[in-house]
Every structure is written in structure tokens, then in C-alpha cells.
Write a protein that holds these residues in place. Sequence first.
Motif, PDB file in Angstrom:
ATOM      1  N   PHE A  29       0.814  -1.210   0.000  1.00  0.00           N
ATOM      2  CA  PHE A  29       0.000   0.000   0.000  1.00  0.00           C
ATOM      3  C   PHE A  29       0.852   1.267   0.000  1.00  0.00           C
ATOM      4  CE2 PHE A  29      -3.059  -3.174   1.544  1.00  0.00           C
ATOM      5  CZ  PHE A  29      -4.040  -2.981   0.577  1.00  0.00           C
ATOM      6  N   VAL A  30       2.012   1.219   0.623  1.00  0.00           N
ATOM      7  CA  VAL A  30       2.933   2.363   0.569  1.00  0.00           C
ATOM      8  C   VAL A  30       3.384   2.601  -0.874  1.00  0.00           C
ATOM      9  CG1 VAL A  30       5.231   3.187   1.265  1.00  0.00           C
ATOM     10  CG2 VAL A  30       3.700   2.170   2.955  1.00  0.00           C
ATOM     11  N   ILE A  31       3.714   1.529  -1.587  1.00  0.00           N
ATOM     12  CA  ILE A  31       4.119   1.647  -2.991  1.00  0.00           C
ATOM     13  C   ILE A  31       2.981   2.218  -3.834  1.00  0.00           C
ATOM     14  CG2 ILE A  31       4.723   0.307  -5.068  1.00  0.00           C
ATOM     15  CD1 ILE A  31       7.093   0.625  -3.342  1.00  0.00           C
ATOM     16  N   LEU A  32       1.752   1.766  -3.591  1.00  0.00           N
ATOM     17  CA  LEU A  32       0.602   2.307  -4.329  1.00  0.00           C
ATOM     18  C   LEU A  32       0.475   3.818  -4.118  1.00  0.00           C
ATOM     19  CD1 LEU A  32      -2.331  -0.258  -3.950  1.00  0.00           C
ATOM     20  CD2 LEU A  32      -1.209   0.470  -6.041  1.00  0.00           C
ATOM     21  N   VAL A  33       0.601   4.263  -2.890  1.00  0.00           N
ATOM     22  CA  VAL A  33       0.502   5.698  -2.592  1.00  0.00           C
ATOM     23  C   VAL A  33       1.644   6.454  -3.261  1.00  0.00           C
ATOM     24  CG1 VAL A  33       0.639   7.414  -0.740  1.00  0.00           C
ATOM     25  CG2 VAL A  33      -0.817   5.400  -0.467  1.00  0.00           C
ATOM     26  N   LEU A  34       2.867   5.908  -3.204  1.00  0.00           N
ATOM     27  CA  LEU A  34       4.008   6.571  -3.841  1.00  0.00           C
ATOM     28  C   LEU A  34       3.833   6.657  -5.356  1.00  0.00           C
ATOM     29  CD1 LEU A  34       6.974   5.094  -1.781  1.00  0.00           C
ATOM     30  CD2 LEU A  34       6.061   7.418  -1.683  1.00  0.00           C
ATOM     31  N   LEU A  35       3.318   5.601  -5.967  1.00  0.00           N
ATOM     32  CA  LEU A  35       3.051   5.640  -7.409  1.00  0.00           C
ATOM     33  C   LEU A  35       1.990   6.687  -7.746  1.00  0.00           C
ATOM     34  CD1 LEU A  35       3.087   1.865  -8.405  1.00  0.00           C
ATOM     35  CD2 LEU A  35       4.553   3.656  -9.340  1.00  0.00           C
ATOM     36  N   LEU A  36       0.944   6.750  -6.945  1.00  0.00           N
ATOM     37  CA  LEU A  36      -0.095   7.759  -7.170  1.00  0.00           C
ATOM     38  C   LEU A  36       0.472   9.167  -7.035  1.00  0.00           C
ATOM     39  CD1 LEU A  36      -3.033   8.474  -7.713  1.00  0.00           C
ATOM     40  CD2 LEU A  36      -3.457   8.278  -5.245  1.00  0.00           C
ATOM     41  N   LEU A  37       1.295   9.390  -6.016  1.00  0.00           N
ATOM     42  CA  LEU A  37       1.931  10.705  -5.843  1.00  0.00           C
ATOM     43  C   LEU A  37       2.852  11.035  -7.016  1.00  0.00           C
ATOM     44  CD1 LEU A  37       2.715  10.650  -2.012  1.00  0.00           C
ATOM     45  CD2 LEU A  37       0.919  11.947  -3.199  1.00  0.00           C
ATOM     46  N   ALA A  38       3.570  10.030  -7.522  1.00  0.00           N
ATOM     47  CA  ALA A  38       4.429  10.262  -8.687  1.00  0.00           C
ATOM     48  C   ALA A  38       3.602  10.631  -9.910  1.00  0.00           C
ATOM     49  CB  ALA A  38       5.282   9.012  -8.965  1.00  0.00           C
ATOM     50  N   LEU A  39       2.454   9.978 -10.080  1.00  0.00           N
ATOM     51  CA  LEU A  39       1.562  10.315 -11.195  1.00  0.00           C
ATOM     52  C   LEU A  39       1.044  11.746 -11.083  1.00  0.00           C
ATOM     53  CD1 LEU A  39      -0.513   7.066 -11.657  1.00  0.00           C
ATOM     54  CD2 LEU A  39       0.720   8.274 -13.451  1.00  0.00           C
ATOM     55  N   VAL A  40       0.616  12.117  -9.891  1.00  0.00           N
ATOM     56  CA  VAL A  40       0.107  13.470  -9.661  1.00  0.00           C
ATOM     57  C   VAL A  40       1.211  14.496  -9.882  1.00  0.00           C
ATOM     58  CG1 VAL A  40      -0.811  15.028  -7.883  1.00  0.00           C
ATOM     59  CG2 VAL A  40      -1.753  12.724  -8.131  1.00  0.00           C
ATOM     60  N   ALA A  41       2.405  14.229  -9.348  1.00  0.00           N
ATOM     61  CA  ALA A  41       3.526  15.157  -9.519  1.00  0.00           C
ATOM     62  C   ALA A  41       3.908  15.285 -10.986  1.00  0.00           C
ATOM     63  CB  ALA A  41       4.731  14.685  -8.698  1.00  0.00           C
ATOM     64  N   LYS A  62       1.968  14.891 -13.591  1.00  0.00           N
ATOM     65  CA  LYS A  62       0.919  15.676 -14.255  1.00  0.00           C
ATOM     66  C   LYS A  62       1.040  17.148 -13.886  1.00  0.00           C
ATOM     67  CE  LYS A  62      -3.093  16.380 -16.298  1.00  0.00           C
ATOM     68  NZ  LYS A  62      -3.266  16.351 -17.717  1.00  0.00           N
ATOM     69  N   TRP A  63       1.329  17.434 -12.621  1.00  0.00           N
ATOM     70  CA  TRP A  63       1.404  18.800 -12.144  1.00  0.00           C
ATOM     71  C   TRP A  63       2.643  19.522 -12.691  1.00  0.00           C
ATOM     72  CZ3 TRP A  63       4.169  21.112  -7.705  1.00  0.00           C
ATOM     73  CH2 TRP A  63       3.696  22.380  -7.394  1.00  0.00           C
ATOM     74  N   ILE A  64       3.781  18.837 -12.702  1.00  0.00           N
ATOM     75  CA  ILE A  64       5.035  19.455 -13.137  1.00  0.00           C
ATOM     76  C   ILE A  64       5.109  19.573 -14.651  1.00  0.00           C
ATOM     77  CG2 ILE A  64       7.547  19.159 -13.216  1.00  0.00           C
ATOM     78  CD1 ILE A  64       7.302  17.847 -10.412  1.00  0.00           C
ATOM     79  N   PHE A  65       4.777  18.482 -15.368  1.00  0.00           N
ATOM     80  CA  PHE A  65       4.964  18.455 -16.813  1.00  0.00           C
ATOM     81  C   PHE A  65       3.671  18.652 -17.598  1.00  0.00           C
ATOM     82  CE2 PHE A  65       8.426  15.767 -15.090  1.00  0.00           C
ATOM     83  CZ  PHE A  65       9.490  16.579 -15.449  1.00  0.00           C
ATOM     84  N   GLY A  66       2.533  18.621 -16.917  1.00  0.00           N
ATOM     85  CA  GLY A  66       1.262  18.855 -17.578  1.00  0.00           C
ATOM     86  C   GLY A  66       0.802  17.717 -18.483  1.00  0.00           C
ATOM     87  N   ARG A  67       1.302  16.539 -18.259  1.00  0.00           N
ATOM     88  CA  ARG A  67       0.895  15.397 -19.085  1.00  0.00           C
ATOM     89  C   ARG A  67       0.958  14.132 -18.235  1.00  0.00           C
ATOM     90  NH1 ARG A  67       5.606  12.811 -19.841  1.00  0.00           N
ATOM     91  NH2 ARG A  67       7.480  14.049 -19.876  1.00  0.00           N
ATOM     92  N   GLU A  68       0.284  13.094 -18.720  1.00  0.00           N
ATOM     93  CA  GLU A  68       0.332  11.805 -18.034  1.00  0.00           C
ATOM     94  C   GLU A  68       1.506  10.987 -18.553  1.00  0.00           C
ATOM     95  OE1 GLU A  68      -2.655  12.650 -19.591  1.00  0.00           O
ATOM     96  OE2 GLU A  68      -3.697  13.322 -17.803  1.00  0.00           O
TER      97      GLU A  68
END
Length: 131
Positions: free
Chosen positions: A84-96, A98-104
Motif C-alpha cells: 500500500f505504501v508503494i501504491l501511494v508513492l506511485l499515485l503521488l508520482a503520477l500526480v507530480a 501531471k502537475w510538473i509536466f502537464g501530461r500523463e
Amino acid sequence: MKRTTRQWGAAIFGAAAAIIVGFTIYKWIAGDTVGFNEIISCAIVLTSLLSAITWGSREEGDGPAQDDELGQHITHKSAKISYFVILVLLLLALVADKWIFGRENMTLLLVFALSMIVLPLTEWIVSKQYR
């Protein structure tokens, strides 16, 4: 004072971790490229250090052994928590991303989606052994 195998392992892997992580940080500060080899080397040596300080041996009586009942309980509980920690870290990486580069990042998104399936799929497969 007699040192146990666990203490010797921790000292050796601790020194190796300090050298490898220190060198990687030095490269990063110096402006050199930190790539696959440095990241994987840090991960391997830190994994070895954590294993050395976690597991003892039955013969020396210096902590739980990985293969005894307590060690297996620790391993199973740790695996579920780390999933579950890995899942949260992956989700945070996805959000970051998208936020930083504006793309998925499609690769990261695919890994995240697959990681959500891994635990229930594994539980289903293992449960089939007990039916």
C-alpha cells in the motif's frame, strides 16, 4: 565483547551504503548525471543494510530469524503494508508528473494500474490452492 554475524553484516553494509550513497550525492552535487547504475546500486546496498539489521539468527539469538514463525509473520505483515505504501508513492508520482509536466506518463500510469491488480490477483491465485 563478541560481535555477532548480524553486527558484522550491518557494519560492512553500512560502510558500503555510506560510500555508494555518498558518491551518488557527490555526483549529483557536482552536476554529473545520476542514472540507472547509481540508483540501483543505492537501492541494493540499502536493501542489504536493512536486511542485515533486521534479521538475526537462531544460533546467535540476536533477533528474529527470517525463517521462524515470528520472522514469517513480520515478512507477511511488512509485505502488505509496503504494497500500500508503494501504491501511494506511485499515485503521488503520477500526480507530480501531471502537475510538473502537464501530461500523463503512460508507462507510470500502466504500472500504477497493474499494481492495483497485483494484490487481489495474488490472493485469488493463492486461495485456489486451499479450495
